[in-house]
Write a protein that holds these residues in place. Structure first.
Motif, mmCIF file in Angstrom:
data_model
loop_
_atom_site.group_PDB
_atom_site.id
_atom_site.type_symbol
_atom_site.label_atom_id
_atom_site.label_comp_id
_atom_site.label_asym_id
_atom_site.label_seq_id
_atom_site.Cartn_x
_atom_site.Cartn_y
_atom_site.Cartn_z
ATOM 1 N N VAL A 184 18.899 -6.812 -5.434
ATOM 2 C CA VAL A 184 19.227 -5.829 -4.391
ATOM 3 C C VAL A 184 18.398 -6.127 -3.135
ATOM 4 O O VAL A 184 18.924 -6.201 -2.022
ATOM 5 C CB VAL A 184 18.944 -4.390 -4.905
ATOM 6 N N ALA A 185 17.109 -6.332 -3.333
ATOM 7 C CA ALA A 185 16.221 -6.584 -2.182
ATOM 8 C C ALA A 185 16.555 -7.908 -1.510
ATOM 9 O O ALA A 185 16.354 -8.076 -0.306
ATOM 10 C CB ALA A 185 14.767 -6.586 -2.657
ATOM 11 N N GLY A 186 17.110 -8.855 -2.286
ATOM 12 C CA GLY A 186 17.389 -10.185 -1.736
ATOM 13 C C GLY A 186 18.748 -10.290 -1.056
ATOM 14 O O GLY A 186 19.056 -11.336 -0.454
ATOM 15 N N ALA A 187 19.564 -9.250 -1.151
ATOM 16 C CA ALA A 187 20.883 -9.303 -0.496
ATOM 17 C C ALA A 187 20.682 -9.420 1.005
ATOM 18 O O ALA A 187 20.012 -8.589 1.619
ATOM 19 C CB ALA A 187 21.691 -8.057 -0.843
ATOM 20 N N ALA A 188 21.285 -10.471 1.593
ATOM 21 C CA ALA A 188 21.013 -10.741 3.007
ATOM 22 C C ALA A 188 22.013 -10.065 3.939
ATOM 23 O O ALA A 188 21.841 -10.122 5.162
ATOM 24 C CB ALA A 188 21.038 -12.252 3.237
ATOM 25 N N SER A 189 23.060 -9.465 3.383
ATOM 26 C CA SER A 189 24.046 -8.781 4.220
ATOM 27 C C SER A 189 24.639 -7.636 3.417
ATOM 28 O O SER A 189 24.477 -7.577 2.186
ATOM 29 C CB SER A 189 25.164 -9.748 4.625
ATOM 30 N N LEU A 190 25.345 -6.765 4.124
ATOM 31 C CA LEU A 190 25.983 -5.646 3.426
ATOM 32 C C LEU A 190 27.006 -6.159 2.417
ATOM 33 O O LEU A 190 27.155 -5.620 1.332
ATOM 34 C CB LEU A 190 26.651 -4.712 4.433
ATOM 35 N N GLY A 197 30.321 2.460 1.200
ATOM 36 C CA GLY A 197 29.995 2.896 2.571
ATOM 37 C C GLY A 197 30.769 1.997 3.517
ATOM 38 O O GLY A 197 31.283 0.949 3.103
ATOM 39 N N GLU A 198 30.875 2.418 4.772
ATOM 40 C CA GLU A 198 31.640 1.582 5.715
ATOM 41 C C GLU A 198 31.242 1.888 7.139
ATOM 42 O O GLU A 198 30.633 2.925 7.438
ATOM 43 C CB GLU A 198 33.145 1.806 5.531
ATOM 44 N N GLY A 199 31.598 0.961 8.010
ATOM 45 C CA GLY A 199 31.316 1.142 9.429
ATOM 46 C C GLY A 199 30.759 -0.128 10.032
ATOM 47 O O GLY A 199 30.863 -1.219 9.460
ATOM 48 N N ASP A 200 30.154 0.039 11.190
ATOM 49 C CA ASP A 200 29.577 -1.083 11.920
ATOM 50 C C ASP A 200 28.277 -1.521 11.224
ATOM 51 O O ASP A 200 27.340 -0.715 11.120
ATOM 52 C CB ASP A 200 29.299 -0.617 13.361
ATOM 53 N N PRO A 201 28.186 -2.776 10.759
ATOM 54 C CA PRO A 201 26.959 -3.209 10.072
ATOM 55 C C PRO A 201 25.739 -3.215 10.988
ATOM 56 O O PRO A 201 24.603 -3.258 10.497
ATOM 57 C CB PRO A 201 27.276 -4.628 9.593
ATOM 58 N N GLY A 202 25.976 -3.135 12.318
ATOM 59 C CA GLY A 202 24.851 -3.073 13.248
ATOM 60 C C GLY A 202 24.792 -1.730 13.966
ATOM 61 O O GLY A 202 24.281 -1.642 15.090
ATOM 62 N N ALA A 203 25.306 -0.686 13.304
ATOM 63 C CA ALA A 203 25.412 0.631 13.967
ATOM 64 C C ALA A 203 24.040 1.160 14.365
ATOM 65 O O ALA A 203 23.069 1.011 13.631
ATOM 66 C CB ALA A 203 26.088 1.612 13.017
ATOM 67 N N ARG A 204 23.986 1.825 15.509
ATOM 68 C CA ARG A 204 22.742 2.487 15.945
ATOM 69 C C ARG A 204 22.628 3.879 15.333
ATOM 70 O O ARG A 204 21.543 4.431 15.232
ATOM 71 C CB ARG A 204 22.718 2.600 17.491
ATOM 72 N N LEU A 227 20.941 2.533 -1.168
ATOM 73 C CA LEU A 227 21.033 3.129 0.167
ATOM 74 C C LEU A 227 19.899 2.621 1.056
ATOM 75 O O LEU A 227 20.118 2.291 2.225
ATOM 76 C CB LEU A 227 20.978 4.662 0.058
ATOM 77 N N ARG A 228 18.715 2.545 0.493
ATOM 78 C CA ARG A 228 17.576 2.082 1.297
ATOM 79 C C ARG A 228 17.785 0.637 1.753
ATOM 80 O O ARG A 228 17.460 0.280 2.882
ATOM 81 C CB ARG A 228 16.268 2.238 0.509
ATOM 82 N N ARG A 229 18.366 -0.200 0.871
ATOM 83 C CA ARG A 229 18.641 -1.588 1.285
ATOM 84 C C ARG A 229 19.728 -1.606 2.376
ATOM 85 O O ARG A 229 19.646 -2.403 3.318
ATOM 86 C CB ARG A 229 19.063 -2.432 0.071
ATOM 87 N N GLN A 230 20.708 -0.728 2.251
ATOM 88 C CA GLN A 230 21.732 -0.631 3.308
ATOM 89 C C GLN A 230 21.068 -0.310 4.645
ATOM 90 O O GLN A 230 21.378 -0.918 5.667
ATOM 91 C CB GLN A 230 22.759 0.473 2.968
ATOM 92 N N ILE A 231 20.156 0.664 4.611
ATOM 93 C CA ILE A 231 19.484 1.076 5.859
ATOM 94 C C ILE A 231 18.649 -0.076 6.419
ATOM 95 O O ILE A 231 18.643 -0.321 7.631
ATOM 96 C CB ILE A 231 18.624 2.343 5.600
ATOM 97 N N GLU A 232 17.975 -0.810 5.517
ATOM 98 C CA GLU A 232 17.176 -1.961 5.979
ATOM 99 C C GLU A 232 18.052 -2.985 6.688
ATOM 100 O O GLU A 232 17.653 -3.579 7.685
ATOM 101 C CB GLU A 232 16.503 -2.644 4.781
ATOM 102 N N GLY A 261 11.798 -0.002 4.747
ATOM 103 C CA GLY A 261 11.490 -1.399 5.058
ATOM 104 C C GLY A 261 10.393 -1.521 6.109
ATOM 105 O O GLY A 261 10.457 -2.424 6.955
ATOM 106 N N GLY A 262 9.450 -0.596 6.102
ATOM 107 C CA GLY A 262 8.337 -0.648 7.061
ATOM 108 C C GLY A 262 8.686 -0.107 8.433
ATOM 109 O O GLY A 262 7.849 -0.100 9.336
ATOM 110 N N ARG A 263 9.915 0.340 8.624
ATOM 111 C CA ARG A 263 10.355 0.874 9.922
ATOM 112 C C ARG A 263 10.479 2.383 9.828
ATOM 113 O O ARG A 263 11.066 2.892 8.868
ATOM 114 C CB ARG A 263 11.745 0.319 10.243
ATOM 115 N N GLU A 264 9.955 3.083 10.833
ATOM 116 C CA GLU A 264 10.102 4.537 10.863
ATOM 117 C C GLU A 264 11.379 4.885 11.624
ATOM 118 O O GLU A 264 11.576 4.421 12.751
ATOM 119 C CB GLU A 264 8.890 5.159 11.555
ATOM 120 N N ILE A 265 12.205 5.666 10.980
ATOM 121 C CA ILE A 265 13.504 6.003 11.600
ATOM 122 C C ILE A 265 13.583 7.519 11.771
ATOM 123 O O ILE A 265 13.359 8.270 10.802
ATOM 124 C CB ILE A 265 14.674 5.522 10.714
#
Ligand code: SF4
Length: 272
Positions: A78-84, A109-116, A185-190, A228-232
Motif C-alpha cells: 500500500v505504501a509503495g503504490a506510486a499512483s492512485l 474513490g474518484e476525481g482529479d488525482p491532483g485535486a486541491r 485513505l491515508r495513502r490516497q491523501i498522500e 505523510g508528514g504534511r499538515e492539511i
C-alpha cells in the motif's frame, strides 16, 4: 321397570321414524368470506440485482481475514503504490474486514488525482455499492450541487470515503472496520496532496482527524490532519444525506459557509 320413553322410541323405530334419535349435527358451514373493497394491485417490487453469494460473517469478532496479499494487501505494498491506479490495483480485492465479503462493488474513490480540494465521506451506500462510485445517489447529487456552488466541477475535486465497501443497511462502520481501511485513505491523501480536506459528517472527522465531538458542534471550525508528514487543513461539515433529511435554511447556510471557507483556503494556498 322400562322407561316409558323407551317403548315410545322403539315404536317409532319400528315405524322407520328416527327423529327421536339425535343424529350428530352436520358440521357448520364455513363462514362466508367478508367482502372487502378491492385493493389496487401493488406495483411489482423492483428486483434487486443478485449479489455474489458470500458467507456473511456472524460478527466482527468471528471474522478471520484471509492472509494472502490479494485478500489482505500488506502495508508495504500500500505504501509503495506510486499512483492512485497502482493503489487501486493493489487493494481492490481486499477482504481485510467483514465488509469486504458483503460488497457488490469496491468503491475506491474518484476525481482529479491532483485535486486541491478533497471530500471524504463515511462509506458507500446502496447506489455506490451497485455502481462502484462514491456519492452517486441522492446525497451524491446534492454533493455535486454543493461543489458547483463554489464554482467547481466534480471532476476537479477528489471524492473518497473512510471505508471502500458498503456497511450493511448503511450503518456506521465500526471502529475496527474504519481502522482496517484507513491506511488506504491515508495513502490516497498522500498521493493526491490536497490543499484542503472537507470531511462530510461525523465519521471521517472521527476516524481520519481524531475529533470525537458532535458534528453539529464542530462543523465550520478548522481542524488539521497530518498525512505523510504534511499538515492539511480540514473543514468539517454536514454529510449531504443529513442535509437532505434536515433541509432547513440554517443547515444549508451552514454548509454553504463551510464550503466557501474551504474554497477560499484553496484559492489562498494556490496564490501563495
Ligand atoms: S472496507 Fe476497506 S478494509 Fe474492509 S474489506 Fe473493504 S477495502 Fe478492505
Amino acid at each position: 321397570m322400562d322407561h316409558p320413553l323407551r317403548a315410545w322410541r322403539d315404536t317409532l323405530e319400528e315405524l322407520g321414524v328416527m327423529g327421536l334419535v339425535r343424529e350428530p349435527l352436520p358440521p357448520s358451514p364455513a363462514p362466508e368470506p367478508r367482502l372487502e373493497p378491492a385493493r389496487p394491485a401493488a406495483p411489482p417490487r423492483p428486483v434487486a440485482p443478485s449479489r455474489p453469494v458470500a458467507p456473511a460473517p456472524r460478527s466482527a469478532a468471528a471474522y478471520v481475514p484471509p492472509s494472502d496479499p490479494v485478500g489482505c494487501p500488506p502495508p508495504d505494498v500500500v505504501a509503495g503504490a506510486a499512483s492512485l491506479g497502482e493503489l487501486e490495483q493493489a487493494i481492490r480485492g481486499c477482504l481485510a474486514c467483514p465488509l469486504g465479503p458483503c460488497r457488490i462493488k469496491f468503491v475506491f474513490g474518484e476525481g482529479d488525482p491532483g485535486a486541491r480540494l478533497m471530500f471524504v465521506g463515511e462509506g458507500p451506500g446502496r447506489d455506490e455499492d451497485l455502481q462502484g462510485r462514491p456519492f452517486v445517489g441522492r446525497a451524491g447529487e446534492l454533493l455535486d450541487k454543493m461543489i458547483g456552488a463554489i464554482g467547481l466541477k466534480r471532476t476537479e475535486v477528489y471524492i473518497g470515503n473512510v471505508v471502500k465497501c458498503r456497511p450493511p443497511d448503511n450503518r456506521t462502520p465500526t471502529p475496527d472496520e474504519a481502522r482496517a481501511c484507513l491506511g488506504y485513505l491515508r495513502r490516497q491523501i498522500e498521493l493526491i496532496q490536497p490543499a484542503v480536506i472537507v470531511t462530510l459528517g461525523a465519521t471521517p472527522l472521527r476516524e481520519l482527524v481524531g475529533v470525537t465531538e458532535g458534528i453539529t458542534r464542530v462543523r465550520g471550525q478548522w481542524k488539521r490532519v497530518v498525512v505523510g508528514g504534511r499538515e492539511i487543513p480540514v473543514m468539517p461539515t454536514f454529510h449531504p444525506a443529513y442535509v437532505l433529511r434536515q433541509y432547513t435554511q440554517d443547515v444549508r447556510r451552514a454548509v454553504w459557509a463551510d464550503l466557501k471557507a474551504a474554497k477560499e483556503w484553496v484559492d489562498k494556498a494556490a496564490g501563495a
